[in-house]
Scaffold this motif. Structure first.
Motif, PDB file in Angstrom:
ATOM      1  N   PHE A   1      -8.031  -8.873   1.460  1.00 38.95           N
ATOM      2  CA  PHE A   1      -7.047  -9.181   2.489  1.00 38.95           C
ATOM      3  C   PHE A   1      -7.743  -9.172   3.844  1.00 38.95           C
TER       4      PHE A   1
ATOM      5  N   LEU B   1      -3.155  -5.242  10.549  1.00 40.34           N
ATOM      6  CA  LEU B   1      -2.623  -6.063   9.462  1.00 40.34           C
ATOM      7  C   LEU B   1      -1.508  -6.945  10.011  1.00 40.34           C
TER       8      LEU B   1
ATOM      9  N   ASN C   1       1.524  -7.019   9.452  1.00 39.25           N
ATOM     10  CA  ASN C   1       2.776  -6.299   9.702  1.00 39.25           C
ATOM     11  C   ASN C   1       2.615  -5.178  10.718  1.00 39.25           C
TER      12      ASN C   1
ATOM     13  N   VAL D   1      -1.147  -2.492   1.446  1.00 39.36           N
ATOM     14  CA  VAL D   1      -0.735  -3.900   1.343  1.00 39.36           C
ATOM     15  C   VAL D   1       0.228  -4.116   0.185  1.00 39.36           C
TER      16      VAL D   1
ATOM     17  N   PHE E   1       3.262  -6.479   0.513  1.00 43.23           N
ATOM     18  CA  PHE E   1       3.103  -7.914   0.754  1.00 43.23           C
ATOM     19  C   PHE E   1       3.353  -8.752  -0.503  1.00 43.23           C
ATOM     20  N   SER E   2       3.764  -8.138  -1.584  1.00 40.96           N
ATOM     21  CA  SER E   2       4.032  -8.876  -2.820  1.00 40.96           C
ATOM     22  C   SER E   2       5.328  -8.394  -3.443  1.00 40.96           C
TER      23      SER E   2
ATOM     24  N   ARG F   1       1.517 -18.854   7.735  1.00 41.77           N
ATOM     25  CA  ARG F   1       0.223 -18.290   8.118  1.00 41.77           C
ATOM     26  C   ARG F   1      -0.827 -19.399   8.229  1.00 41.77           C
TER      27      ARG F   1
END
Length: 797
Positions: free
Chosen positions: A100, A171, A173, A204, A207-208, A620
Motif C-alpha cells: 500500500f 494514509l 484516511n 489498512v 480499506f476492504s 484515486r
C-alpha cells in the motif's frame, strides 16, 4: 605409479602442447559458460526455498469463471484466510499481506520508500525473515507496530537504535503515529516477497470489504499446512468449502486454490501478482545450452586426442614393448585428462568469480546465494571434474591402449579407416548443435526486434511517468497538471488510477439492452481528461471525455475488444448505448460515449483484453503522464523545480514510458543476451575443434597433396579437397539441428500472443554462417598446406 603418471602427463603436455592447448581452451570456454549459467539457473530455482519448511507454505489464489474463459488472480478477499483455517484442520495458520502506498516521516526526515507491506501478526511465524532487533513474537502484534529492514535502519538512523522511534504514517484516511518495533535482515535476493517496511495489517484492514466476493488487488493470503501433501488434498476438496461458505451466486463463478510457495516465482499467468518472475522453460533451456556447450568441448577433446594417437602410436608401442599393459596405457591417458580437467576447473572458477560482479550488476541481483556459496560448491565442482574427466578420457584412453606394437612401429597408425567413423559422427553432432544454436539465436533476436518495434496502438516515445500515489500529492493533482502544462515543451498531461503497462483493477458490467442479465468482469481504468492526447491513442467513434460534471457520472469509453466481448455489434453504433456498472451495493446506469482502437496495455505475451475507461469524482489517481517535446534535460529540470514548489514530502521521481515497456520484456532481453553469448562461445569452441582436427588431417594428407600438385592440381582444387568433408558434415548437422531448433523456437514463441513466424531463409542462412566461420577458422592452415612445395614432402619417397 600415480606420481609417475602425473609426471608423464606434464611431459606429454609439453611435447604435444599445441593440440593440448586447443583442448584446454575449448574445455575452459565450455566449463566457464556452464558454471556461469549454473549460477544463474540455481539462483532462479532457489527462490523462496530459504523459508523454513517452505514446502508447507502456499498462496491462496482465486479463479473466476467467465462465459468464455477463466481468470486467475493472485488476489484474495479479506475473510478468505480465516474461513479456510476454520474449514480445513490441515491449515495451521494464515497471514494476509498487502502492498500500500503511504508517506512515512520521522520528525523532519522523509522515508523515500513509499510502498509499505502491511501484514498480519502471523507473518513472521510463516515466513523465515529474521529480526536482528525486536521480538518476532510481538513485533507485529501491536496495531501501531512497524518493522524496518537493516538497510533502512542504517540509512536513516545510522548507529542509533531505531527501536521505539515514532514515525508519522500518511494514509488516504488520515495520519497515524506508528512505532518501530523491529529491525529485520534485508530480504534475500531470491525472495519473491520484498519489503523495506513491514507494518501491521490492522492499519489498512478497513480499506476492504469483509465478503468473499470482494477480491482486492494487492491483497494476498498465505497459509501454512501441516504437511506438503495437504496442499493438494485441500485443493481436491475446495468445492466443499465454497458450497459451505460462499453465497449461492458464487458457487460456479469463484473458486479458491492453494499454490505452493516454490511455484509462485514461475507462475506468470496470475493477475495482480506483483513479485519478480522467472520462466521455468527458459531456465531449463539455458541448462540444456550449458550441457550442450560442455558436450561440444568434450567432443573436441575426444577428436583431438584420438587424432593425436597418430603421433603417439610409436610412443605407445615402445611402452608396450617395455612391459606396460593395456590398463597402464589407459590409466596414463585418464590421468592426463584428470590433470587437464582440474586445471581447467581451477582457471574457470577464478574466471567466473571475476565475471560474476559485472554480470550481477547487469542483472541487478545477487547470484551468489544458497548452496553455491559454501563448501558444497567445491564438492559439486570436484564431482563435475571427475565426471568430465571420465566422459572425456574413457574412449581415447582405451582406444589408444589397443594399438598393436608391431603395426605402430612398422608404420604410422591411421586415425580411422573406412568412409564413416566415430570422429565423423562426433563432428556432425557438433555441427548439429552449432546449427541449433545459430537458428535459436536468430529466432530470439527476431522476436525481440519484433517486440521492440511493433505498433502498440499508442505512442510510447517522449512520455514521462510520475508516481503520484502519496496522499498529499494526489490531493493536489489538478494543480500539478495545471502547473506542468504551463512549462514549454509539455504538450499534454493526464492522470489515471493505473498507468500504461501497470496492473488494472476489474469491475462488473452489464449491457443495458441485454435481457439475460449477463455480468462481465472487465479491466477498468479511472482516468482524467487528456488521456488520449497524452498517449496518442486513436478515437475511432464517438467523443472524448470533457472536464465537466456530466462526464464524471458513469460515462464510458471502450476499446474494440470490449465492444466485441460485450456483443455490442459494429463500433459505429456503439456510442450512445447504455452500460450498467455493478457496484458493491447497487447498479449504476451509464452511457458509452466513445470507442478507441485496441492498444496494448499489457505485454505482447497476452492478447489484447477488453478495457473500459471511466471518470468518477474522487477516484484515486496513482499515475501522472506527460507528453513532452523539446530539450528533455531542460524540461525535466523545470518539472522538478515546479514539483519542489509544492513542498511535497515525496521526491520528484520519474520514468520514461518506453523504458517501462522495455522492462516488461527484461527476462526475454536477458535470454537473448545469454543465447547470443552462448552461441558465440559454442561457435568459437567448434572452430577451435575443427582447427585441431585439420592439423592432423593435413599432416596425414601431406604426401597426397604433394602428388596432386605434381599432377597439376590447382590451389583452389586442393582447398576444396581439404574442406569438402567439413562442408558435408555441416549439411549432415543441418538435418539433425534444424528440426530441433524449429521445435524449440516454436515452443518459446508460443509464450507470446503476438510473435514472428519461422522464415525460410533461417536455415540456408545458418548453414552459410557455419560454413563461412568454419572455413575462416582453418583458412590459414589449409592455404599454407595447399601452397606447400611438393618437393618438401616427396623428396624422401
Amino acid at each position: 605409479m600415480l606420481r609417475n603418471f602425473i609426471k608423464q602427463a606434464f611431459r606429454s603436455f609439453a611435447r604435444y602442447r599445441v593440440p593440448y592447448l586447443i583442448s584446454f581452451v575449448g574445455l575452459f570456454l565450455g566449463t566457464s559458460a556452464f558454471l556461469l549459467l549454473g549460477h544463474y539457473i540455481y539462483y532462479n530455482f532457489s527462490f523462496d526455498r530459504f523459508h523454513h519448511e517452505s514446502n508447507r507454505i502456499a498462496r491462496v489464489n482465486c479463479l473466476v469463471s467467465m462465459t468464455d474463459k477463466t481468470l486467475k488472480y493472485a488476489a484474495s478477499s479479506r475473510p478468505l484466510g480465516d474461513g479456510l483455517e476454520r474449514f480445513f484442520p490441515q491449515i495451521e495458520s494464515y497471514t494476509r499481506m498487502r502492498y500500500f502506498p503511504a508517506t512515512v516521516m520521522h520528525e523532519t526526515t522523509r522515508f523515500d520508500e513509499n510502498i509499505i507491506l502491511f501484514a498480519d501478526s502471523t507473518f513472521l511465524d510463516i515466513f523465515s525473515f529474521t529480526l536482528i532487533k525486536g521480538d518476532p513474537n510481538t513485533a507485529l502484534h501491536h496495531p501501531d507496530g512497524m518493522i524496518i529492514t537493516e538497510e533502512l535502519a542504517e540509512r536513516y538512523f545510522a548507529k542509533e537504535n531505531p527501536i521505539g522511534k515514532l514515525l508519522n504514517l500518511q494514509l488516504p484516511n488520515g495520519n497515524l503515529s506508528v512505532k518501530i518495533t523491529g529491525v529485520a535482515k534485508n530480504p534475500p535476493p531470491n525472495s519473491s516477497i520484498e519489503f523495506s517496511m513491514l507494518a501491521s495489517f490492522r492499519m489498512v484492514e478497513g480499506f476492504s470489504n469483509n465478503n468473499y466476493a470482494s477480491l482486492l488487488p494487492g491483497l494476498s493470503t498465505f497459509v501454512k499446512v501441516n504437511n506438503a501433501a495437504s496442499i493438494n488434498n485441500i485443493n481436491d476438496n475446495i468445492q466443499q468449502f465454497v458450497k459451505a461458505e460462499f453465497d449461492a451466486s458464487l458457487h460456479q463463478a469463484l473458486k479458491p486454490e492453494l499454490q505452493p510457495l516454490h511455484n509462485i516465482y514461475f507462475a506468470s499467468d496470475y493477475q495482480f501478482d506483483f513479485g519478480r518472475k522467472g520462466n521455468r522453460g527458459t531456465l531449463l533451456g539455458l541448462l540444456a545450452l550449458g550441457v550442450l556447450i560442455l558436450m561440444i568441448a568434450i567432443i573436441n577433446y575426444i577428436n583431438i586426442t584420438v587424432a593425436l594417437g597418430t603421433k603417439r602410436a610409436k610412443e605407445i608401442a615402445v611402452r608396450k614393448v617395455l612391459g606396460s599393459g593395456k590398463w597402464q596405457i589407459a590409466g596414463q591417458h585418464l590421468v592426463e585428462m584428470i590433470v587437464l580437467v582440474f586445471g581447467v576447473l581451477i582457471l574457470s572458477s577464478i574466471t567466473v568469480k571475476l565475471l560474476l560482479p559485472p554480470i550481477e550488476a547487469w542483472l541487478e541481483t545477487d547470484l551468489q546465494v544458497g548452496v553455491l556459496n559454501n563448501y558444497q560448491y567445491w564438492l559439486l565442482l570436484f564431482t563435475l571434474g571427475l565426471i568430465l574427466a571420465l566422459i572425456s578420457g574413457a574412449y581415447p584412453a582405451f582406444y589408444l591402449s589397443k594399438f598393436s606394437p608391431l603395426e605402430s612401429l612398422r608404420q604410422n597408425k591411421q586415425l580411422t579407416s573406412g568412409r564413416f567413423n566415430l570422429r565423423q559422427v562426433l563432428v556432425s553432432f557438433q555441427f548439429a548443435i552449432a546449427i541449433f544454436f545459430i537458428l535459436t539465436a536468430w529466432i530470439v533476436l527476431d522476436q525481440m526486434f519484433f517486440l521492440q518495434n511493433k505498433d502498440l496502438g499508442f505512442d510510447k516515445e517522449q512520455v514521462i511517468m510520475i508516481d503520484i500515489g502519496a496522499p498529499d500529492v494526489a490531493s493536489q493533482i489538478n494543480n500539478i497538471k495545471t502547473s506542468f502544462s504551463q512549462i514549454a515543451g509539455v504538450e499534454a498531461t493526464s492522470s489515471a488510477l493505473s498507468g500504461m503497462f501497470a496492473p488494472h483493477i476489474q469491475a462488473n458490467f452489464q449491457v443495458a439492452e441485454d435481457t439475460s442479465n449477463q455480468v462481465y468482469l472487465l479491466n477498468t481504468n479511472y482516468i482524467a481528461p487528456g488521456f488520449l492526447n497524452t498517449y496518442d491513442i486513436k478515437l475511432l467513434q464517438g467523443r472524448n471525455f470533457t472536464d465537466t460534471p456530466a462526464d464524471r457520472h458513469y460515462k464510458f469509453i471502450l476499446n474494440e475488444a470490449a465492444v466485441t466481448h460485450l456483443g455490442l455489434g459494429s463500433i459505429e453504433t456503439v456510442p450512445g448505448k447504455g452500460l450498467e456498472y455493478i457496484g458493491q451495493d447497487s447498479v449504476f446506469n451509464g452511457e458509452i460515449i466513445g470507442v478507441v482502437n485496441n492498444y496494448h496495455f499489457q505485454s505482447l505475451r497476452q492478447s489484447i483484453e477488453p478495457i473500459i475507461w471511466t471518470m468518477t469524482e474522487g477516484a484515486r489517481q496513482n499515475a501522472l503522464a506527460l507528453r513532452i517535446n523539446g530539450d528533455i534535460k531542460n524540461i525535466i529540470s523545470q518539472l522538478e523545480f515546479t514539483w519542489k514548489s509544492f513542498n511535497f514530502e515525496q521526491a520528484f521521481e520519474y520514468n520514461f514510458l518506453d523504458e517501462v515497456v522495455a522492462e516488461a520484456y527484461q527476462n526475454e532481453q536477458q535470454l537473448s543476451v545469454f543465447i547470443q553469448v552462448t552461441t558465440a562461445i559454442l561457435l568459437l569452441i567448434s572452430c577451435i575443434g575443427v582447427y585441431g582436427i585439420m592439423l592432423f588431417t593435413v599432416e596425414q594428407r601431406n604426401k597426397e597433396i604433394g602428388v596432386r600438385k605434381v599432377f597439376g592440381a590447382s590451389i583452389q582444387n586442393l582447398l576444396l579437397q581439404l574442406n569438402k568433408q567439413n562442408i558435408w558434415l555441416t549439411l549432415i548437422g543441418l538435418i539433425v539441428g534444424a528440426p530441433l531448433a524449429y521445435w524449440a523456437g516454436q515452443q518459446w514463441l508460443d509464450n507470446f500472443a503476438y510473435r514472428i513466424s519461422f522464415q525460410w531463409y533461417y536455415i540456408p542462412g545458418a548453414v552459410m554462417i557455419l560454413i563461412i566461420i568454419t572455413l575462416l577458422s582453418v583458412s590459414v592452415l589449409t592455404w599454407r598446406t595447399a601452397r606447400k612445395n611438393p618437393v618438401e614432402v616427396l623428396r624422401y619417397e
